[in-house]
Design a protein around this motif. Sequence first.
Motif, PDB file in Angstrom:
ATOM      1  N   GLY A  21       0.815  -1.209   0.000  1.00 50.14           N
ATOM      2  CA  GLY A  21       0.000   0.000   0.000  1.00 50.14           C
ATOM      3  C   GLY A  21       0.844   1.253   0.000  1.00 50.14           C
ATOM      4  N   LEU A  22       1.921   1.250   0.777  1.00 52.20           N
ATOM      5  CA  LEU A  22       2.820   2.400   0.804  1.00 52.20           C
ATOM      6  C   LEU A  22       3.516   2.587  -0.540  1.00 52.20           C
ATOM      7  N   LEU A  23       3.903   1.483  -1.163  1.00 56.08           N
ATOM      8  CA  LEU A  23       4.555   1.571  -2.470  1.00 56.08           C
ATOM      9  C   LEU A  23       3.607   2.170  -3.508  1.00 56.08           C
ATOM     10  N   ALA A  24       2.362   1.732  -3.491  1.00 52.40           N
ATOM     11  CA  ALA A  24       1.370   2.240  -4.445  1.00 52.40           C
ATOM     12  C   ALA A  24       1.081   3.716  -4.207  1.00 52.40           C
ATOM     13  N   ALA A  25       0.980   4.100  -2.944  1.00 55.18           N
ATOM     14  CA  ALA A  25       0.702   5.506  -2.620  1.00 55.18           C
ATOM     15  C   ALA A  25       1.871   6.405  -3.021  1.00 55.18           C
ATOM     16  N   PHE A  26       3.087   5.924  -2.839  1.00 55.73           N
ATOM     17  CA  PHE A  26       4.266   6.698  -3.216  1.00 55.73           C
ATOM     18  C   PHE A  26       4.308   6.920  -4.729  1.00 55.73           C
ATOM     19  N   ARG A  27       3.879   5.929  -5.480  1.00 48.15           N
ATOM     20  CA  ARG A  27       3.884   6.044  -6.946  1.00 48.15           C
ATOM     21  C   ARG A  27       2.939   7.135  -7.441  1.00 48.15           C
ATOM     22  N   GLU A  28       1.904   7.408  -6.659  1.00 45.76           N
ATOM     23  CA  GLU A  28       1.000   8.492  -7.046  1.00 45.76           C
ATOM     24  C   GLU A  28       1.725   9.828  -7.027  1.00 45.76           C
ATOM     25  N   LYS A  29       2.703   9.950  -6.152  1.00 41.61           N
ATOM     26  CA  LYS A  29       3.485  11.178  -6.055  1.00 41.61           C
ATOM     27  C   LYS A  29       4.616  11.190  -7.073  1.00 41.61           C
ATOM     28  N   TYR A  30       5.199  10.034  -7.319  1.00 45.12           N
ATOM     29  CA  TYR A  30       6.302   9.912  -8.275  1.00 45.12           C
ATOM     30  C   TYR A  30       5.973   8.824  -9.300  1.00 45.12           C
ATOM     31  N   PRO A  31       5.151   9.138 -10.293  1.00 42.34           N
ATOM     32  CA  PRO A  31       4.737   8.114 -11.268  1.00 42.34           C
ATOM     33  C   PRO A  31       5.884   7.565 -12.119  1.00 42.34           C
ATOM     34  N   ASN A  32       7.003   8.261 -12.129  1.00 42.00           N
ATOM     35  CA  ASN A  32       8.147   7.757 -12.911  1.00 42.00           C
ATOM     36  C   ASN A  32       8.937   6.691 -12.157  1.00 42.00           C
ATOM     37  N   ILE A  33       8.572   6.467 -10.882  1.00 44.33           N
ATOM     38  CA  ILE A  33       9.260   5.457 -10.075  1.00 44.33           C
ATOM     39  C   ILE A  33       8.378   4.218  -9.938  1.00 44.33           C
ATOM     40  N   THR A  34       8.922   3.095 -10.332  1.00 45.83           N
ATOM     41  CA  THR A  34       8.217   1.825 -10.181  1.00 45.83           C
ATOM     42  C   THR A  34       8.964   0.953  -9.174  1.00 45.83           C
ATOM     43  N   PHE A  35       8.238  -0.009  -8.625  1.00 47.21           N
ATOM     44  CA  PHE A  35       8.832  -0.891  -7.631  1.00 47.21           C
ATOM     45  C   PHE A  35       8.766  -2.339  -8.085  1.00 47.21           C
ATOM     46  N   LYS A  36       9.801  -3.070  -7.773  1.00 48.02           N
ATOM     47  CA  LYS A  36       9.807  -4.515  -7.942  1.00 48.02           C
ATOM     48  C   LYS A  36       9.883  -5.101  -6.547  1.00 48.02           C
ATOM     49  N   ARG A  37       8.766  -5.644  -6.097  1.00 44.58           N
ATOM     50  CA  ARG A  37       8.710  -6.134  -4.724  1.00 44.58           C
ATOM     51  C   ARG A  37       9.165  -7.583  -4.652  1.00 44.58           C
ATOM     52  N   GLN A  38      10.106  -7.864  -3.753  1.00 45.16           N
ATOM     53  CA  GLN A  38      10.584  -9.216  -3.515  1.00 45.16           C
ATOM     54  C   GLN A  38      10.093  -9.659  -2.148  1.00 45.16           C
ATOM     55  N   TYR A  39       8.869 -10.212  -2.120  1.00 43.12           N
ATOM     56  CA  TYR A  39       8.298 -10.666  -0.856  1.00 43.12           C
ATOM     57  C   TYR A  39       8.812 -12.061  -0.518  1.00 43.12           C
ATOM     58  N   THR A  40       9.195 -12.259   0.733  1.00 43.03           N
ATOM     59  CA  THR A  40       9.628 -13.561   1.226  1.00 43.03           C
ATOM     60  C   THR A  40       8.917 -13.821   2.542  1.00 43.03           C
ATOM     61  N   GLY A  41       8.460 -15.039   2.762  1.00 43.60           N
ATOM     62  CA  GLY A  41       7.842 -15.390   4.035  1.00 43.60           C
ATOM     63  C   GLY A  41       8.787 -15.079   5.185  1.00 43.60           C
ATOM     64  N   TRP A  42       8.211 -14.785   6.344  1.00 48.46           N
ATOM     65  CA  TRP A  42       8.992 -14.249   7.445  1.00 48.46           C
ATOM     66  C   TRP A  42      10.178 -15.132   7.831  1.00 48.46           C
ATOM     67  N   ASP A  43       9.949 -16.421   8.002  1.00 48.98           N
ATOM     68  CA  ASP A  43      11.010 -17.309   8.446  1.00 48.98           C
ATOM     69  C   ASP A  43      12.143 -17.361   7.419  1.00 48.98           C
ATOM     70  N   ASP A  44      11.783 -17.481   6.141  1.00 48.95           N
ATOM     71  CA  ASP A  44      12.792 -17.514   5.080  1.00 48.95           C
ATOM     72  C   ASP A  44      13.511 -16.180   4.959  1.00 48.95           C
ATOM     73  N   TYR A  45      12.775 -15.088   5.194  1.00 51.89           N
ATOM     74  CA  TYR A  45      13.386 -13.757   5.124  1.00 51.89           C
ATOM     75  C   TYR A  45      14.489 -13.622   6.166  1.00 51.89           C
ATOM     76  N   LEU A  46      14.208 -14.071   7.381  1.00 47.79           N
ATOM     77  CA  LEU A  46      15.190 -13.982   8.453  1.00 47.79           C
ATOM     78  C   LEU A  46      16.457 -14.763   8.117  1.00 47.79           C
ATOM     79  N   LYS A  47      16.268 -15.890   7.418  1.00 48.47           N
ATOM     80  CA  LYS A  47      17.407 -16.752   7.102  1.00 48.47           C
ATOM     81  C   LYS A  47      18.225 -16.237   5.925  1.00 48.47           C
ATOM     82  N   SER A  48      17.592 -15.467   5.026  1.00 47.90           N
ATOM     83  CA  SER A  48      18.260 -15.131   3.768  1.00 47.90           C
ATOM     84  C   SER A  48      18.626 -13.670   3.577  1.00 47.90           C
ATOM     85  N   ILE A  49      18.064 -12.761   4.375  1.00 42.70           N
ATOM     86  CA  ILE A  49      18.198 -11.343   4.053  1.00 42.70           C
ATOM     87  C   ILE A  49      19.640 -10.847   4.129  1.00 42.70           C
TER      88      ILE A  49
END
Length: 450
Positions: A75-103
């Motif tokens: 939601g924050l990424l989408a709202a930010f894009r309204e202010k800066y439409p030239n900026i796009t995001f590539k979201r890399q979502y990882t489940g919490w446990d895997d995120y802790l192990k790999s970040i």
Amino acid sequence: MSHIPTPLSRRAFLAATGLAVAGGSSLLVGCSDTLTPGAKSSDAGSASPASTAVPTDKKITLVVADADDTTMTPGLLAAFREKYPNITFKRQYTGWDDYLKSINTTMSADSAPDIAQFVSGMNNLVKGSLLLDVGAYGKAYGWSGKFPGLDQITFSADGKTAGTGALYGVPGGLSFEGVYYNKAKLKKLGLTVPPATVAELEAMFAKAKAAGETALVEGNLDGGLNHPFNVLLSVYLKPEDREAWAFGHKGAKITGPEAVKAATTLKRWVDKGYVTPKVNGTSDNDATAAFAEGKGVFRISGNWAAAAVAKGLGDNAGLFNMPPAAQGGAVRTTGAGVYYCVSSKSKNPAAAAAFLDFCATQQASAVTAKAGFMAPDASSMPQQTGLLGDVLTSWQGIVKDSGLQPFVQNASTPTMPDTVTTQLQLLAGGKVTPEKFLAALQADYDQFHS
């Protein structure tokens, strides 16, 4: 989600109310100084403010790594894009446990994401200058007047001690833990909340168990029993001792009688059958989903679960603060900030810093509140009803007593989250005593902070 984010100190907590610290306006500084990746804290404190000018004449893509499966980050990424439409995001979502192990590995790679959700253990990246010191951006934007808890993502040069050194991010949303309940089931059981003490809450667990209900819905496959353990520590452990542990102070201990009482209470709840059967085989996410589907009577978790619980239980969803040990005592709980940091390898640090600053705006507050989190400037949050209204009311109760305490996992050691998860599984499975459980946490702490 078994959140193990960065904690807020009691000092920072007062600022989080939006009453002690007013939200400042953003600054646009057109100076020529730019922030050098890996700059040290001394640079941030003495250098001219970094340029906050974000290019609008070219397309920019920012890669964002997070483990937030609520609506807040997208939601924050989408709202930010309204202010800066030239900026796009590539979201890399990882489940919490895997995120802790790999970040840490992810942030060490040449292809590291521009922005990442900061979790305990990532302070290990500070020594290698893999996180961007955003102190100059903070100076330019005036973050000290906008965000609470900045001391929690400020680290010494070796990354071992919080609250001193360089700044590495900001909180996008604030969280705290409370006791969810199913109103329909409480009515059927003849129970009235909130209970005045922990003992009264435990008596409610006993009555629910006697009626054939799962009293406390939890999942410990990925360490979700940290939620009731953390709030019990908040009830029994002295705030100054809890804070010393989270900040990485040498000599801090978590093996005293207060901590033993918290661990013993949790073990008793498991042994008496109040907690989800086969809790070590149930994930924290599945526990939230089960409670939202109407299974069980109570659930101790954070406000990050509020959106899912509200969607599932509707008007039957409620929340109250963990009661004190003695009637009339101060209300205390465990809480944290969902922080965002920037990679020192980012090719677009000004754009990434602009997103961090956006998290303090009123537009962002609406997104944060809808997801069940507290905005950095609580005074800008819209009024809520139902469960989300309970969340805000409970937050105000914590504010009144300055009762927010840091997570035990955030002891400034990169291995503590895994140690807590493993030891909680052994405790729940009857493999270790409360004393040995705490001794294992202390051994991890002492090895890192010796």
